[in-house]
Scaffold this motif. Structure first.
Motif, PDB file in Angstrom:
ATOM      1  N   ILE A  78      58.394  20.653  56.442  1.00 36.02           N
ATOM      2  CA  ILE A  78      59.493  20.065  57.212  1.00 36.02           C
ATOM      3  C   ILE A  78      60.777  20.842  56.962  1.00 36.02           C
ATOM      4  N   THR A  79      61.457  21.187  58.046  1.00 37.63           N
ATOM      5  CA  THR A  79      62.750  21.843  57.953  1.00 37.63           C
ATOM      6  C   THR A  79      63.805  20.929  58.571  1.00 37.63           C
ATOM      7  N   GLY A  80      65.046  21.268  58.375  1.00 35.93           N
ATOM      8  CA  GLY A  80      66.135  20.527  58.995  1.00 35.93           C
ATOM      9  C   GLY A  80      66.678  19.372  58.172  1.00 35.93           C
ATOM     10  N   LEU A  81      65.887  18.838  57.261  1.00 37.92           N
ATOM     11  CA  LEU A  81      66.377  17.758  56.400  1.00 37.92           C
ATOM     12  C   LEU A  81      67.103  18.384  55.217  1.00 37.92           C
ATOM     13  N   THR A  82      68.389  18.143  55.134  1.00 34.43           N
ATOM     14  CA  THR A  82      69.186  18.773  54.090  1.00 34.43           C
ATOM     15  C   THR A  82      69.066  18.033  52.759  1.00 34.43           C
ATOM     16  N   PHE A  83      69.403  18.742  51.722  1.00 28.05           N
ATOM     17  CA  PHE A  83      69.393  18.221  50.359  1.00 28.05           C
ATOM     18  C   PHE A  83      70.827  17.901  49.954  1.00 28.05           C
ATOM     19  N   GLU A  84      70.983  16.813  49.223  1.00 24.91           N
ATOM     20  CA  GLU A  84      72.280  16.466  48.654  1.00 24.91           C
ATOM     21  C   GLU A  84      72.144  16.460  47.144  1.00 24.91           C
ATOM     22  N   ILE A  85      72.993  17.219  46.483  1.00 23.00           N
ATOM     23  CA  ILE A  85      72.988  17.213  45.015  1.00 23.00           C
ATOM     24  C   ILE A  85      73.674  15.940  44.552  1.00 23.00           C
ATOM     25  N   THR A  86      72.972  15.180  43.723  1.00 20.75           N
ATOM     26  CA  THR A  86      73.502  13.898  43.245  1.00 20.75           C
ATOM     27  C   THR A  86      73.942  13.952  41.787  1.00 20.75           C
ATOM     28  N   GLY A  87      73.632  15.042  41.114  1.00 21.80           N
ATOM     29  CA  GLY A  87      74.041  15.193  39.719  1.00 21.80           C
ATOM     30  C   GLY A  87      73.565  16.519  39.171  1.00 21.80           C
ATOM     31  N   ALA A  88      74.191  16.965  38.108  1.00 20.65           N
ATOM     32  CA  ALA A  88      73.783  18.214  37.459  1.00 20.65           C
ATOM     33  C   ALA A  88      74.321  18.223  36.039  1.00 20.65           C
ATOM     34  N   ARG A  89      73.609  18.919  35.182  1.00 21.11           N
ATOM     35  CA  ARG A  89      74.059  19.053  33.798  1.00 21.11           C
ATOM     36  C   ARG A  89      73.507  20.352  33.217  1.00 21.11           C
ATOM     37  N   LEU A  90      74.205  20.883  32.248  1.00 21.96           N
ATOM     38  CA  LEU A  90      73.702  22.024  31.495  1.00 21.96           C
ATOM     39  C   LEU A  90      72.881  21.487  30.335  1.00 21.96           C
ATOM     40  N   SER A  92      71.394  23.812  28.279  1.00 21.57           N
ATOM     41  CA  SER A  92      71.735  24.863  27.323  1.00 21.57           C
ATOM     42  C   SER A  92      72.573  25.869  28.101  1.00 21.57           C
ATOM     43  N   GLU A  93      72.996  26.936  27.460  1.00 18.46           N
ATOM     44  CA  GLU A  93      73.812  27.900  28.204  1.00 18.46           C
ATOM     45  C   GLU A  93      73.003  28.650  29.258  1.00 18.46           C
ATOM     46  N   ASP A  94      71.666  28.603  29.175  1.00 18.56           N
ATOM     47  CA  ASP A  94      70.809  29.317  30.118  1.00 18.56           C
ATOM     48  C   ASP A  94      69.920  28.412  30.964  1.00 18.56           C
ATOM     49  N   ARG A  95      70.166  27.118  30.925  1.00 15.45           N
ATOM     50  CA  ARG A  95      69.302  26.190  31.669  1.00 15.45           C
ATOM     51  C   ARG A  95      70.110  24.989  32.148  1.00 15.45           C
ATOM     52  N   ALA A  96      69.951  24.678  33.430  1.00 11.38           N
ATOM     53  CA  ALA A  96      70.605  23.511  34.014  1.00 11.38           C
ATOM     54  C   ALA A  96      69.558  22.651  34.714  1.00 11.38           C
ATOM     55  N   VAL A  97      69.855  21.388  34.869  1.00  9.51           N
ATOM     56  CA  VAL A  97      69.032  20.457  35.624  1.00  9.51           C
ATOM     57  C   VAL A  97      69.905  19.931  36.757  1.00  9.51           C
ATOM     58  N   VAL A  98      69.365  19.992  37.973  1.00  5.74           N
ATOM     59  CA  VAL A  98      70.088  19.524  39.150  1.00  5.74           C
ATOM     60  C   VAL A  98      69.263  18.418  39.795  1.00  5.74           C
ATOM     61  N   ASN A  99      69.878  17.271  40.029  1.00 10.08           N
ATOM     62  CA  ASN A  99      69.233  16.152  40.716  1.00 10.08           C
ATOM     63  C   ASN A  99      69.609  16.213  42.193  1.00 10.08           C
ATOM     64  N   PHE A 100      68.661  15.856  43.052  1.00 18.70           N
ATOM     65  CA  PHE A 100      68.919  15.901  44.485  1.00 18.70           C
ATOM     66  C   PHE A 100      68.266  14.731  45.192  1.00 18.70           C
ATOM     67  N   LYS A 101      68.713  14.500  46.420  1.00 18.10           N
ATOM     68  CA  LYS A 101      68.001  13.586  47.292  1.00 18.10           C
ATOM     69  C   LYS A 101      67.894  14.262  48.654  1.00 18.10           C
ATOM     70  N   ARG A 102      66.819  13.913  49.350  1.00 20.76           N
ATOM     71  CA  ARG A 102      66.539  14.457  50.671  1.00 20.76           C
ATOM     72  C   ARG A 102      65.850  13.354  51.456  1.00 20.76           C
ATOM     73  N   SER A 103      66.524  12.833  52.452  1.00 20.73           N
ATOM     74  CA  SER A 103      66.007  11.718  53.233  1.00 20.73           C
ATOM     75  C   SER A 103      65.723  10.561  52.280  1.00 20.73           C
ATOM     76  N   ILE A 104      64.468  10.124  52.197  1.00 16.99           N
ATOM     77  CA  ILE A 104      64.139   8.997  51.316  1.00 16.99           C
ATOM     78  C   ILE A 104      63.570   9.455  49.970  1.00 16.99           C
ATOM     79  N   ALA A 105      63.547  10.752  49.744  1.00 18.12           N
ATOM     80  CA  ALA A 105      62.983  11.299  48.507  1.00 18.12           C
ATOM     81  C   ALA A 105      64.096  11.758  47.568  1.00 18.12           C
ATOM     82  N   ALA A 106      63.786  11.779  46.294  1.00 17.09           N
ATOM     83  CA  ALA A 106      64.707  12.281  45.278  1.00 17.09           C
ATOM     84  C   ALA A 106      63.910  13.072  44.255  1.00 17.09           C
ATOM     85  N   GLY A 107      64.581  13.957  43.567  1.00 18.82           N
ATOM     86  CA  GLY A 107      63.910  14.756  42.562  1.00 18.82           C
ATOM     87  C   GLY A 107      64.898  15.531  41.722  1.00 18.82           C
TER      88      GLY A 107
END
Length: 149
Positions: A78-90, A92-107
Motif C-alpha cells: 500500500i502506498t499513499g498512506l503517510t506515517f506520523e512520528i509520534t515519539g523518538a528517543r536516543l 545511545s549516541e549511535d542508536r535511536a528509536v522512532v515511534n510512528f503511526k500510519r492509518s490504524i497501525a502503529a509501530g
C-alpha cells in the motif's frame, strides 16, 4: 506491530571512517527523526529503491535494492498512506528509536548512526523474511492473501 518500511542488500560493507563526500550528521534525536521521516515518506510514495538507499549496511546486506523493489511491486504494498512520528528517543549516541503511526497501525523503528549518517534498520521480522528469499516471501504472501498482484 512491526515497522512497515523495509529494504535490501549491501553495496559494500560500511567503513569505520566517514566518507569525505558525505557531510557528517549530528548525533541528535532531531537528526534521527528527520532520517526516519524521509524513510517513511519515501516508502509511502512507493519509491522502494529510494527507501532502500536510506538503510543501514546490515539491512542492505539482507536483500538487494532490486529484489526489495520487486518484492513491493509484486506484493502490492500500500502506498499513499503517510506515517506520523509520534515519539523518538536516543538509546545511545549511535542508536535511536522512532515511534510512528500510519492509518490504524502503529509501530517503532530503529535508526542507527553509521559512517556519519543516520540510517533506517529494517525490523527483525522483515530481516527474517529477507533471509528466506523474495520468491518465497511473495509465494507465502500470496498463499495467505496478504500479497495480491
Amino acid at each position: 506491530m512491526t515497522s512497515e518500511p523495509t529494504t535490501p542488500a549491501a553495496q559494500g560493507a560500511g567503513s569505520a571512517e566517514v566518507k569525505a563526500d558525505k557531510p557528517q550528521e549530528p548525533k541528535t534525536v532531531a537528526a534521527a527523526k528527520a532520517l526516519a521521516q524521509k524513510e517513511y515518506d519515501t516508502y509511502a510514495a512507493g519509491d522502494w529503491k529510494g527507501a532502500w538507499d536510506l538503510w543501514t549496511n546490515e539491512g542492505k546486506a539482507a536483500i538487494t535494492r532490486g529484489e526489495y523493489a520487486r518484492l513491493h511491486t509484486e506484493c502490492k504494498t500500500i502506498t499513499g498512506l503517510t506515517f506520523e512520528i509520534t515519539g523518538a528517543r536516543l538509546e545511545s549516541e549511535d542508536r535511536a528509536v522512532v515511534n510512528f503511526k500510519r492509518s490504524i497501525a502503529a509501530g517503532m523503528s530503529e535508526i542507527r548512526y553509521e559512517d556519519g549518517q543516520w540510517r533506517y534498520q529494517p525490523d527483525a521480522e522483515s530481516m527474517a523474511d529477507y533471509a528466506k528469499g523474495v520468491d518465497k516471501v511473495i509465494a507465502e504472501g500470496q498463499a495467505s492473501g496478504r500479497c495480491q498482484k
